[in-house]
Write a protein that holds these residues in place. Structure first.
Motif, short mmCIF file in Angstrom:
data_model
loop_
_atom_site.label_atom_id
_atom_site.label_comp_id
_atom_site.label_asym_id
_atom_site.label_seq_id
_atom_site.Cartn_x
_atom_site.Cartn_y
_atom_site.Cartn_z
N GLY B 42 0.84 -1.20 0.00
CA GLY B 42 0.00 0.00 0.00
C GLY B 42 0.87 1.23 0.00
N PRO B 43 0.26 2.39 -0.19
CA PRO B 43 1.05 3.63 -0.24
C PRO B 43 1.69 3.93 1.12
CG PRO B 43 -1.29 4.13 -0.23
CD PRO B 43 -1.18 2.65 -0.36
N SER B 44 2.80 4.66 1.11
CA SER B 44 3.45 4.95 2.39
C SER B 44 2.58 5.90 3.21
CB SER B 44 4.85 5.52 2.18
OG SER B 44 4.84 6.49 1.17
N GLY B 45 2.57 5.69 4.48
CA GLY B 45 1.76 6.51 5.37
C GLY B 45 0.32 6.03 5.49
N CYS B 46 0.02 4.84 4.95
CA CYS B 46 -1.38 4.41 4.93
C CYS B 46 -1.76 3.64 6.18
CB CYS B 46 -1.67 3.55 3.70
SG CYS B 46 -1.01 1.89 3.80
N ASP B 163 9.34 -5.07 8.08
CA ASP B 163 8.80 -3.77 7.68
C ASP B 163 9.77 -3.11 6.71
OD1 ASP B 163 7.49 -1.43 7.45
OD2 ASP B 163 7.80 -0.75 9.51
N GLU B 164 9.47 -3.15 5.44
CA GLU B 164 10.33 -2.56 4.39
C GLU B 164 11.79 -2.97 4.62
OE1 GLU B 164 9.26 -0.78 1.87
OE2 GLU B 164 7.40 0.21 2.48
N SER B 198 6.98 -2.10 -2.63
CA SER B 198 7.46 -2.58 -3.93
C SER B 198 6.58 -3.72 -4.42
CB SER B 198 8.90 -3.05 -3.80
OG SER B 198 9.22 -3.87 -4.90
N VAL B 199 5.89 -3.45 -5.52
CA VAL B 199 4.99 -4.43 -6.12
C VAL B 199 5.77 -5.66 -6.58
CG1 VAL B 199 3.57 -4.76 -8.17
CG2 VAL B 199 3.29 -2.70 -6.79
N ASP B 200 6.91 -5.40 -7.18
CA ASP B 200 7.77 -6.48 -7.67
C ASP B 200 8.21 -7.40 -6.54
OD1 ASP B 200 9.66 -7.24 -10.15
OD2 ASP B 200 10.80 -7.38 -8.27
N GLU B 201 8.66 -6.78 -5.44
CA GLU B 201 9.13 -7.55 -4.29
C GLU B 201 8.00 -8.42 -3.72
OE1 GLU B 201 12.13 -6.02 -1.41
OE2 GLU B 201 10.34 -5.64 -0.20
N VAL B 252 -2.32 -0.31 -6.62
CA VAL B 252 -1.56 0.47 -5.65
C VAL B 252 -1.53 1.94 -6.05
CG1 VAL B 252 0.72 0.81 -4.60
CG2 VAL B 252 -0.17 -1.50 -4.93
N MET B 253 -1.42 2.20 -7.35
CA MET B 253 -1.36 3.60 -7.80
C MET B 253 -2.62 4.36 -7.43
SD MET B 253 1.44 4.63 -8.77
CE MET B 253 1.07 6.25 -9.48
N GLU B 254 -3.77 3.71 -7.60
CA GLU B 254 -5.04 4.35 -7.21
C GLU B 254 -4.97 4.84 -5.76
OE1 GLU B 254 -7.76 1.21 -9.71
OE2 GLU B 254 -8.35 1.68 -7.65
N GLU B 255 -4.47 3.94 -4.91
CA GLU B 255 -4.42 4.26 -3.49
C GLU B 255 -3.32 5.28 -3.18
OE1 GLU B 255 -6.78 3.54 -1.56
OE2 GLU B 255 -7.69 2.42 -3.21
#
Lengths: 221, 267
Positions: B42-46, B163-164, B198-201, B252-255
């Motif tokens: 998800g986007p950062s800060g979500c 976490d990341e 990261s979507v790829d990850e 993910v981009m939408e969010e």
């Protein structure tokens, strides 16, 4: 004005008469006790203020108030409350050391990154283990820095502390020489203070290097 | 039927701020089964880190519950190893002392006689054998993170919460670390929860992906990753991988954009 050679001769004379060694011993002893007591209190208090935000809000202005007072201005009060014996002189040095040390301590403790505590928790550490195995090693460098700063300040305050009816000590030596206009003796006193302070600082630095080999230091080229 | 290990049951988290309560996690329910590798994307800060912090035991839900083997989580424990983006390796301890740290604590689940051999095992597995006596300041970012993973593994957790974990690494090191992680998991299976943007990850590592919304975090979509293990680099070129990546990126981009609007509103 005395020439360096005259000062050196005076130094030798005072050294061999035994007077200078006694002065050095007395002053070093006062500085030592003043700093030890000052840091012994500065460590827990600095820790408290650095760790607990509420304590900081309350104690920070108080500390800055007392820190700003020059120890020399306190001498009359010290004499009233503690007399003119040895404790009075040590209390002035204690005062100077404490306030110099407590600032270093709490700035250091406040900078401890919470990530290490978080990690220790996830690894299963109890509160006591976090204190003993994480906080203590992270605080050690700050205690050593506080000691160094306090030592510097204490030596700088020495002359003032020996204004309190001191017969012996490097500060007393300088003052009595001042009233008899013995400039060469004043130089001997000043050089002795500087030399002892430097020696102590070098010793502390060596100790610091031994105790905290792990620290990332920017080495000068 | 796989054993259910972590259950989010209508979990809600509100943070207290100066402007009143701020909802960070909103009515989240999902299950992580034994042996699954779940990524939260998800986007950062979500609020995805908050979701991990609930499992790690640092945050309690304001309402609803988060269960571990049927019991509400009340605090951190050695059954859950946590890996942070900023590594958190202890600078005052050598590499091997770092690995031994958790094993030597009172609550250690590792018997004294096994500690040394376990330490050596992870030193080797993480490629840190030559650095056992070195202090972390001499290690690169990738090596520090390998050390953090070794230290977390050494306490024998059932779960790995990350976490990341590779966020601060360059792309080459990152890809090496992903393969190393897959390799270690292949040898010693764990139930994993990975937070990443990261979507790829997420696709390359996980068996299941939860896409979460902009704050407050809700589950937007659950995606089953159609690849088995072991996995190798070539998977990135697989057409199913590519199309899944495109789809996931769209979600993910939408969010991400919604989260951007949210941040602008706050300023």
């Amino acid at each position: 004005m005395p020439t360096p050679v005259q000062v050196a001769l005076k130094f030798k004379e005072l050294l061999f008469s035994g007077r200078l060694l006694l002065d050095m011993l007395m002053s070093t002893q006062r500085v030592f006790f003043g700093v030890i007591c000052g840091i012994a209190l500065a460590v827990p208090v600095g820790f408290l203020i650095g760790w607990y935000k509420d304590a900081r809000t309350f104690l920070d202005p108080l500390i800055n108030f007392f820190r700003a007072l020059p120890p020399i201005a306190l001498i009359p009060l010290v004499i009233v409350y503690f007399g003119i014996d040895e404790p009075a002189k040590i209390i002035i040095l204690f005062y100077a050391s404490f306030f110099a040390g407590v600032i270093v301590m709490y700035e250091g403790v406040a900078q401890i990154s919470p990530i290490f505590i978080k990690v220790a928790r996830t690894l299963g550490a109890t509160e006591w283990e976090i204190f003993a195995k994480v906080i203590v090693p992270l605080t050690t460098p700050h205690i050593l820095t506080a000691l160094r700063v306090a030592l510097g300040v204490a030596w700088a305050t020495l002359v003032a502390s020996e204004l309190v009816a001191a017969q012996q000590g490097l500060g007393a030596l300088i003052q009595s020489a001042g009233s008899f206009f013995q400039i060469d003796v004043i130089y001997v006193g000043i050089i002795s203070i500087g030399a002892i302070a430097l020696t102590m600082d070098l010793a502390l630095r060596a100790l610091t290097r031994r105790l905290i080999r792990w620290q990332e230091r920017v080495e000068s080229q | 039927m796989m054993r259910e290990r972590i259950i989010f049951d209508r979990a809600v988290v509100d943070f207290q701020t100066d402007q009143g309560p701020l909802r960070v996690v909103d009515d989240v329910s999902f299950t992580i089964n034994e042996g699954e590798f779940v990524s939260i994307v998800g986007p950062s800060g979500c609020g995805k880190t908050t979701m991990m912090n609930m499992v790690a035991g640092f945050v309690r839900p304001t309402s609803g519950q988060v269960l571990l083997d049927g019991t509400p989580i009340t605090g951190p424990g050695q059954d859950r190893g946590v890996i942070f983006q900023e590594y958190g390796v202890f600078p005052w301890l050598t590499v091997e002392q770092n690995i031994l740290f958790g094993m030597k604590l009172q609550k250690s689940r590792v018997p004294q006689t096994e500690r040394e051999s376990l330490k050596d095992r992870y030193l080797q597995l993480m490629g840190l054998g030559d650095f056992a006596k070195a202090f972390p300041r001499t290690l690169s970012g990738g090596m520090r993170q390998r050390l953090a993973i070794a230290r977390a593994y050494a306490t024998r957790p059932d779960f790995l919460l990350m976490d990341e974990p590779f966020g601060a690494l360059d792309s080459q090191t990152r890809s090496n670390m992903q393969n190393l992680l897959l390799d270690v998991l292949q040898r010693e299976g764990k139930t994993v929860m990975l937070i990443t943007h990261s979507v790829d990850e997420a696709i390359y590592l996980s068996s299941k992906i939860f896409v979460v919304t902009a704050r407050p975090a809700r589950i937007k979509e659950i995606i089953e990753v159609p690849f088995g293990y072991p996995r190798h680099e070539e998977l990135h070129d697989d057409s199913r991988f590519v199309s899944l990546k495109a789809r996931l990126r769209g979600l993910v981009m939408e969010e991400y954009e919604a989260q951007q609007r949210l941040s602008i509103k706050e300023v």
